[in-house]
Design a protein around this motif. Structure first.
Motif, PDB file in Angstrom:
ATOM      1  N   VAL B 399      -0.775   3.914  -7.646  1.00  0.00           N
ATOM      2  CA  VAL B 399      -1.193   4.352  -6.309  1.00  0.00           C
ATOM      3  C   VAL B 399      -1.747   3.167  -5.520  1.00  0.00           C
ATOM      4  CG1 VAL B 399      -2.872   5.733  -5.058  1.00  0.00           C
ATOM      5  CG2 VAL B 399      -1.592   6.745  -6.937  1.00  0.00           C
ATOM      6  N   MET B 400      -2.601   2.358  -6.177  1.00  0.00           N
ATOM      7  CA  MET B 400      -3.214   1.237  -5.456  1.00  0.00           C
ATOM      8  C   MET B 400      -2.166   0.202  -5.043  1.00  0.00           C
ATOM      9  SD  MET B 400      -6.765   0.658  -7.422  1.00  0.00           S
ATOM     10  CE  MET B 400      -7.338  -0.591  -6.311  1.00  0.00           C
ATOM     11  N   ASN B 401      -1.231  -0.070  -5.943  1.00  0.00           N
ATOM     12  CA  ASN B 401      -0.228  -1.078  -5.597  1.00  0.00           C
ATOM     13  C   ASN B 401       0.717  -0.583  -4.508  1.00  0.00           C
ATOM     14  OD1 ASN B 401      -1.152  -3.121  -7.244  1.00  0.00           O
ATOM     15  ND2 ASN B 401      -0.128  -2.281  -9.028  1.00  0.00           N
ATOM     16  N   MET B 402       1.004   0.733  -4.554  1.00  0.00           N
ATOM     17  CA  MET B 402       1.818   1.304  -3.475  1.00  0.00           C
ATOM     18  C   MET B 402       1.090   1.163  -2.151  1.00  0.00           C
ATOM     19  SD  MET B 402       4.553   3.531  -4.512  1.00  0.00           S
ATOM     20  CE  MET B 402       4.246   5.165  -3.915  1.00  0.00           C
ATOM     21  N   LEU B 403      -0.225   1.431  -2.214  1.00  0.00           N
ATOM     22  CA  LEU B 403      -1.054   1.320  -1.017  1.00  0.00           C
ATOM     23  C   LEU B 403      -0.974  -0.101  -0.460  1.00  0.00           C
ATOM     24  CD1 LEU B 403      -2.977   3.417   0.270  1.00  0.00           C
ATOM     25  CD2 LEU B 403      -4.842   2.139  -0.743  1.00  0.00           C
ATOM     26  N   ALA B 404      -0.978  -1.072  -1.386  1.00  0.00           N
ATOM     27  CA  ALA B 404      -0.894  -2.473  -0.944  1.00  0.00           C
ATOM     28  C   ALA B 404       0.414  -2.702  -0.189  1.00  0.00           C
ATOM     29  CB  ALA B 404      -0.981  -3.403  -2.147  1.00  0.00           C
ATOM     30  N   VAL B 405       1.503  -2.157  -0.732  1.00  0.00           N
ATOM     31  CA  VAL B 405       2.804  -2.340  -0.076  1.00  0.00           C
ATOM     32  C   VAL B 405       2.812  -1.654   1.280  1.00  0.00           C
ATOM     33  CG1 VAL B 405       5.253  -1.827  -0.244  1.00  0.00           C
ATOM     34  CG2 VAL B 405       4.013  -2.594  -2.257  1.00  0.00           C
ATOM     35  N   ILE B 406       2.293  -0.408   1.306  1.00  0.00           N
ATOM     36  CA  ILE B 406       2.315   0.351   2.567  1.00  0.00           C
ATOM     37  C   ILE B 406       1.475  -0.358   3.623  1.00  0.00           C
ATOM     38  CG2 ILE B 406       1.581   2.506   3.653  1.00  0.00           C
ATOM     39  CD1 ILE B 406       2.285   3.878   0.976  1.00  0.00           C
ATOM     40  N   LEU B 407       0.268  -0.791   3.239  1.00  0.00           N
ATOM     41  CA  LEU B 407      -0.599  -1.465   4.207  1.00  0.00           C
ATOM     42  C   LEU B 407       0.050  -2.734   4.716  1.00  0.00           C
ATOM     43  CD1 LEU B 407      -4.123  -1.054   2.615  1.00  0.00           C
ATOM     44  CD2 LEU B 407      -3.286  -0.037   4.723  1.00  0.00           C
ATOM     45  N   ARG B 408       0.719  -3.440   3.800  1.00  0.00           N
ATOM     46  CA  ARG B 408       1.343  -4.694   4.217  1.00  0.00           C
ATOM     47  C   ARG B 408       2.428  -4.414   5.255  1.00  0.00           C
ATOM     48  NH1 ARG B 408       2.465  -7.741  -0.699  1.00  0.00           N
ATOM     49  NH2 ARG B 408       4.226  -6.361  -0.901  1.00  0.00           N
TER      50      ARG B 408
END
Lengths: 279, 415
Positions: B399-408
């Motif tokens: 979830v956190m890494n997906m969040l990183a991708v989405i935010l980027r």
């Protein structure tokens, strides 16, 4: 025409009495002048004792081969060299009768008075409107939204960009073509109402048609602003400038009326350069 | 010197060049394949074990609910119900074995059920109670009835009872909500990760609130404002060193400073978050500086030339452009922090926590520490719970890494 004081009274320390809120009704021929200007990058001396007067409401062209110091000189005029590491400036640069390198001078105010357009168009990755509105916003020039709109429209109009972008003021500035972007950068610079506009090879990344547009624009702008322009194109210098300064290896070799410099140069090096033998 | 024509000389070398290219591609592909295989093996082994823990064996009892909800002896009600279901049990030993097929927590479940269904007091109702972990393991097939009694931990008599329950369809596996709602327990069937999840959550929040602003400010100061001299070089070297310091050292630092000097509470997520902050800060600063450095200088010059001050230039133009990289760095730092065990051991977040923490000052443990604790436990049923906890932790990370991708993606501005 009145002149804002360059000195920020809030910047602390002892303020020389002569510099407090001085309103100088200067209307002399010379807007900026440099005296005994030496610039060093670390141990290398990039400029040697440059003494140059920038005339009011005229276009001054700085020409010379690559690496001769003309961009360095230009960047001394609004202290953009401050951000360059190891860059040391000695001597005096005067804007009207104020010392640009005085410790009492607020560089923010200086740059509001001496604007700059860069070689490569560098619009902010924001909308066209926000690009132009940024300067007036940070300086608090526009008191209300309507006034800001007016400044933005007027600046775009003066930069001859308005008709092309009036329907998409909120499109990103980076979506424009190269020539449009450069005109956007000019609009952004003149939205702050500077007194002097420095242009560092503003047409070098543009095609001939866009270049023609910018040149016409510069010719018009000189009625309101003092323009200093670095250029690699001697034809361009001949077409639009009234005064030309030829730089060579960090020295100011020759300076004079543009026609004089091009038709009857005194120095051999200038002659070689303007006739295309070197450079 | 050979006198071959130029093009022929190039042709003669072409074969070797193309072969090198093929070899390099094959090597790269096999390296990737190897990585994928290892990851696959890891995931399959953990998932196959861990998924069992999301199910829990339950036994259906017909219970005569007591009138007196508060003072009833639920332990004896439970025992009586079981005796009624299996009437021909005589000896003390057999009774003890019978009682052992339900969890020791079944009486509490019954009490809770009675409290929630007080309108049914006095009536006989069906209640699902948790089976003991040994029964659970047998039903799920983790142990076989052919194993030695010491291994399967169920006597022949108990097996007969279980067979009767299966026959009457009174035993089945259901979704194990207790795993997500309970704190830790000595009994595997009652043990859950709620305390660890809350501990991890609180620690991360504290870590984010402390590390993100501090790290970003430090990165901005070092990159945009600090003079470039020996001192800042020295600081930079030290920050890079800190990023590589073993995490247990940060734990020791936290123990010495936060607990001993500042006197903060032991086992608290607040201290855990502060220790994780120390660990995450270098990562955030390094990533932040790298992304600030990547912003083209032309943007800075454009703003400065308009008369923007340094701070305006940074906050209006440079930082927004660097934000995707800054956020990615922060989330990667947090993702590292979420899996950290060693520093938390040092500050006492290794405790056996039954109560679910409600604030950052309550004693708590964290998911990786819970994995460490359960992996040490002898009961068979803890093995699948360990794997399930790893799955939950992996879920958090995904979830956190997906969040990183989405935010980027969201903050990315093309220029």
């Amino acid at each position: 025409m009145t002149t804002m004081a360059l000195v920020n009274p809030a910047c602390g320390g002892i303020t020389p009495p002569s510099a407090i809120f001085t309103e100088i009704p200067t209307e002399s021929e010379t807007r900026m002048q440099t005296r005994d200007l030496n610039v060093f990058y670390g141990g290398n001396q990039a400029l040697h004792k440059i003494e140059l007067d920038i005339p009011r409401h005229k276009v001054t062209a700085l020409i010379g081969p690559s690496g001769c110091g003309k961009s360095t000189f230009l960047r001394c005029l609004n202290r953009m060299n401050d951000v360059v590491e190891n860059c040391q400036v000695q001597g005096t640069v005067m804007l009207d009768d104020q010392d640009v390198y005085s410790p009492y001078l607020d560089v923010v105010l200086l740059r509001a008075r001496v604007g700059m357009v860069f070689q490569k168009p560098n619009p902010f990755p924001k909308s066209i409107f926000d690009n132009v509105a940024y300067g007036p916003r940070i300086h608090g020039i526009a008191k209300c939204r309507d006034k800001l709109d007016e400044i933005v429209m007027e600046s775009l109009r003066r930069a001859r960009l308005f008709d092309e972008v009036k329907d998409r003021l909120h499109a990103p500035g980076t979506s424009l073509s190269g020539g449009q972007q450069q005109r956007l950068c000019i609009a952004r610079a003149i939205a702050v109402e500077p007194e002097v506009v420095l242009m560092d090879e503003p047409c070098s990344s543009l095609d001939p048609i866009a270049t023609g547009g910018i040149e016409e624009l510069i010719a018009e702008l000189k009625d309101e602003y003092t323009i200093v322009m670095v250029t690699h194109s001697m034809q361009q210098a001949a077409r639009i400038s009234q005064k030309t300064a030829y730089f060579h290896m960090g020295h100011l070799v020759e300076v004079g009326e543009t026609e004089e410099v091009f038709s009857n140069p005194i120095d051999q090096r200038t002659r070689d350069y303007v006739t295309g033998r070197i450079g | 010197m050979n006198n071959l024509p130029r093009s022929q000389r190039i042709v003669s070398g072409l074969k070797a060049r193309h072969r090198m290219e093929r070899i390099f591609r094959a090597a790269g592909f096999s390296a990737l394949l190897l990585g994928v295989v290892f990851l696959g093996v890891l995931l399959v082994s953990i998932t196959s074990k861990g998924f069992l823990a999301f199910q829990q064996t339950k036994i259906l009892l017909e219970v005569n609910l007591p009138f007196d909800i508060n003072s009833a002896n639920y332990q004896s009600i439970m025992k009586k119900t079981l005796r009624d279901m299996f009437p021909n049990i005589e000896t003390r030993r057999e009774k003890k074995e019978l009682y052992a097929i339900v969890s020791s927590g079944a009486a509490y479940e019954l009490k809770k059920f009675t409290e929630q269904n007080h309108h049914n007091a006095g009536r006989t109702v069906d209640v699902w109670v948790t089976a003991s972990d040994d029964v659970d393991m047998l039903i799920k097939g983790a142990v076989s009835r052919d194993d030695q009694p010491e291994v399967r931990r169920l006597s022949d008599v108990q097996l007969v009872h279980i067979d009767r329950l299966i026959e009457k369809k009174l035993i089945e596996t259901r979704f194990n909500s207790g795993f997500f709602l309970n704190g830790d327990s000595r009994e595997p069937e009652r043990a859950g990760i709620a305390a660890a999840m809350m501990g991890t959550f609180f620690s991360l929040i504290v870590c984010l609130l402390l590390a993100f602003p501090t790290g970003v400010m430090a990165a901005i100061y070092l990159e945009e404002f600090a003079p470039k001299n020996l001192l800042t070089d020295f600081i930079e070297v030290n920050i890079n060193n800190l990023a590589a310091v073993p995490s247990i050292v940060f734990g020791l630092l936290g123990l010495a400073i936060f607990l001993s000097i500042f006197g903060l509470p032991r086992s608290a997520p607040l201290v855990g978050g502060m220790v994780l902050t120390l660990m995450t800060l270098p990562t955030i600063i390094i990533a932040g500086r790298a992304s600030l450095k990547a912003v083209p200088p032309s943007i800075r010059e454009a703003a400065l030339a308009l008369g923007a001050s340094k701070v305006q230039t940074v906050f209006h133009h440079v930082l927004p452009l660097a934000m995707p990289g800054v956020l990615t760095g922060a989330i990667i730092g947090m993702a590292r922090a979420i899996g950290e065990t060693a520093p938390l051991l040092m500050i006492g977040m290794v405790a056996f926590i039954v109560d679910i923490p409600k604030t950052v000052l309550d004693p708590a443990t964290a998911l990786p520490v819970q994995i460490f604790l359960w992996a040490d436990s002898p009961e068979r049923a803890f093995e699948e719970r360990t794997a399930a906890t790893i799955l939950v932790l992996l879920g958090f990370l995904i979830v956190m890494n997906m969040l990183a991708v989405i935010l980027r993606r969201k903050f990315e501005i093309r220029f």
